[in-house]
Design an enzyme around this catalytic site. Structure first.
Site, mmCIF file in Angstrom:
data_model
loop_
_atom_site.group_PDB
_atom_site.id
_atom_site.type_symbol
_atom_site.label_atom_id
_atom_site.label_comp_id
_atom_site.label_asym_id
_atom_site.label_seq_id
_atom_site.Cartn_x
_atom_site.Cartn_y
_atom_site.Cartn_z
ATOM 1 N N LYS A 22 -10.169 -24.929 -22.810
ATOM 2 C CA LYS A 22 -9.571 -24.681 -24.128
ATOM 3 C C LYS A 22 -10.635 -24.252 -25.129
ATOM 4 C CE LYS A 22 -7.970 -27.650 -27.951
ATOM 5 N NZ LYS A 22 -9.259 -27.921 -28.605
ATOM 6 N N ARG A 92 -6.884 -26.274 -35.577
ATOM 7 C CA ARG A 92 -8.223 -26.133 -36.121
ATOM 8 C C ARG A 92 -8.839 -24.766 -35.755
ATOM 9 N NH1 ARG A 92 -12.130 -27.825 -39.617
ATOM 10 N NH2 ARG A 92 -14.149 -27.317 -38.734
ATOM 11 N N PRO A 122 -14.815 -30.470 -42.513
ATOM 12 C CA PRO A 122 -15.044 -29.432 -43.531
ATOM 13 C C PRO A 122 -15.484 -28.108 -42.899
ATOM 14 C CG PRO A 122 -16.848 -31.034 -43.513
ATOM 15 C CD PRO A 122 -15.840 -31.516 -42.517
ATOM 16 N N ASP A 124 -17.650 -26.007 -44.787
ATOM 17 C CA ASP A 124 -18.701 -25.523 -45.692
ATOM 18 C C ASP A 124 -19.804 -24.753 -44.976
ATOM 19 O OD1 ASP A 124 -19.045 -28.254 -44.685
ATOM 20 O OD2 ASP A 124 -20.987 -28.198 -45.669
ATOM 21 N N ASP A 305 -15.295 -35.450 -27.303
ATOM 22 C CA ASP A 305 -13.931 -35.239 -26.792
ATOM 23 C C ASP A 305 -13.565 -36.206 -25.661
ATOM 24 O OD1 ASP A 305 -13.205 -33.273 -28.528
ATOM 25 O OD2 ASP A 305 -13.608 -31.602 -27.181
ATOM 26 N N ILE A 327 -20.016 -37.941 -34.001
ATOM 27 C CA ILE A 327 -19.627 -36.593 -34.452
ATOM 28 C C ILE A 327 -18.482 -36.641 -35.478
ATOM 29 C CG2 ILE A 327 -18.909 -34.261 -33.721
ATOM 30 C CD1 ILE A 327 -21.585 -35.045 -32.467
ATOM 31 N N ARG A 398 -1.569 -29.613 -26.369
ATOM 32 C CA ARG A 398 -2.453 -28.674 -27.071
ATOM 33 C C ARG A 398 -3.664 -28.314 -26.211
ATOM 34 N NH1 ARG A 398 -4.835 -30.781 -31.939
ATOM 35 N NH2 ARG A 398 -5.958 -28.897 -31.479
#
Ligand code: UD1
Length: 417
Positions: A22, A92, A122, A124, A305, A327, A398
């Protein structure tokens, strides 16, 4: 039709083929925007997030067709049209469109991406790096709008080796004028896969797998055929699931070269492993030896994950384990459901839990709230006494083509309903 029913306590035995990755497929699909040609992605996983990304690409004029061995995709005619809100906000990975859309169309408007609720997530670093290459952004409550009349190569220093930011900069840099150096780049295998794909299309990216990537921009890209590598997280999920009730399993095509930290952990937990070119054979005891302390980390460390799956199977291991999530700040949402099944987990801080191995968990009705947490509950259910029903299967879909089918091939008693 949104749950999984599991009869627990049955040792796994059998063989399963590991699907395509994925986290490799999604940025590569976004990168197809840069190609203006036909691409064939062999072994592309048939998962909800890939369907979502295709929906976005199709809304921009791209054509996609599934074939037996993979996905054919044609991005010769593409516009900077409006992207479907639900698909963009639903995952995402829509953030990967930022770099390629700016590069190809000079502008992009993106609703804030959604995805798993595992932390603030975020963007950024993505915006700062692309701005250093000449893009200008405006953000409001709902959208990020970007323009770039011209993208130019730059030295980009990432303050953290962010996977997504590295990938976005890579895609913009391939198109930009001049040389880009990404300093402090992520080294995850999925970043490497994106580099290999882009190079196959004619890009010039050097330093693949290293913390400094150099991209000579301005090359025009052509179509290619690329095989999406097998999914190290899916392989790791099934390997760790072997500890739920014990078992003897073969994970065909598992990408063992990129699974060192997970294989090392599984061995410490008592698994006997044999790694061959065809895949990984694992014999797991019924109760794992819990690892005294485990911390997730960037590659080649233990992947975030797989943290929840590890936590789930540690619930019935021998001894205590402290698991530290470095993380994402919100990756312990699964704790409450595991506790309802009888797990002894103590929250030490926002990022740390202590799990004390109980002998058996009890089957329960629990709810998946995000992708990997859902896989973790499924693993817990495999080892639990009696029946469990996990609702919220859509989250698991997903990232897993069909977790119930795969685990049935490994001998589990599990059905979708
Ligand atoms: C992350 C994982 C990746 C995993 C993917 C899907 C890491 C390093 N990354 O990638 O392995 O496959 O989720 O679950 O393990 N951050 C910022 N600002 C930014 C971007 C990121 O502060 O602009 C922070 C995040 O909040 C997070 C960390 O950096 O704490 C890692 O983020 P990043 O690697 O970018 O996340 P993903 O690309 O989603």
């Amino acid at each position: 039709m949104d749950s999984i029913r599991v009869q627990g306590g049955i040792a796994l035995e059998g063989k399963v083929r590991i699907q395509g990755s994925k986290n490799a497929a999604l940025p590569i699909l976004a990168a197809c925007i840069l190609v203006r040609d036909q691409v064939f992605l062999e072994n592309c996983p048939r998962i909800a997030d890939v369907y979502g990304m295709l929906q976005i690409l199709e809304s921009l004029g791209c054509r996609a067709r599934w074939e037996k061995e993979g996905l054919r995709i044609d991005t010769s005619n593409l516009s900077d049209g409006c992207m479907p809100r639900e698909a963009v906000t639903g995952m995402r990975s829509s953030i990967f469109l930022l770099g390629p859309m700016l590069a190809r169309c000079g502008q992009v408007e993106l609703e804030h991406p959604g995805g798993c609720v595992i932390g603030e997530r975020p963007i950024d670093m993505h915006l700062k790096a692309l701005a250093e290459m000449g893009a200008v952004f405006e953000e409001n409550e709902r959208t990020t709008t970007g323009r770039a009349d011209r993208l130019r190569g730059a030295d980009i220093t990432l303050s953290f080796p962010s996977v997504g930011a590295t990938e976005n900069v890579l895609m913009a840099a391939v198109f930009a004028e001049g040389t880009t150096r990404i300093i402090g780049a992520a080294r995850e295998p999925e970043v490497q896969a994106l580099c290999e794909f882009l190079n196959l299309c004619g890009a010039d990216i050097r330093g693949i797998g290293k913390p400094v990537l150099t991209v000579e921009g301005g090359r025009s890209l052509k179509g290619c055929s690329y095989r999406i590598p097998a999914d190290r997280i899916v392989a790791g999920t099934y390997l760790l699931a072997g500890f739920a009730a014990g078992g003897s399993i073969f994970l065909e095509d598992a990408p063992f070269r990129h699974m060192e930290a997970v294989l090392d952990t599984a061995e410490k937990m008592g698994a006997c492993l044999a790694v061959t070119r065809e895949g990984i054979y694992a014999q797991c005891p019924e109760r794992a030896e819990n690892i005294p302390r485990l911390r997730t980390d960037v590659y080649p460390g233990f992947p975030t994950d797989l943290q929840s799956v590890l936590l789930a199977v540690s619930c019935t291991g021998k001894g205590d384990s402290i698991i530290c999530e470095s993380i994402f700040e919100n990756r312990f949402r699964v704790v409450e459901d595991l506790q309802s099944m009888g797990a002894q987990i103590e929250r030490l801080s926002e990022r740390e839990v202590r799990v004390s191995g109980a002998y058996r968990l009890k089957g329960k009705a629990v709810s998946a709230r995000e992708l990997r947490g859902g896989a973790a509950l499924t693993a817990a259910a495999l080892g639990a006494e009696g029946e469990s029903v996990i609702s919220g299967r859509r989250y698991i879909d997903r990232g897993y083509e069909n977790i119930a089918r795969d685990l049935r091939e490994l001998g589990a008693r599990i059905v979708c309903e």
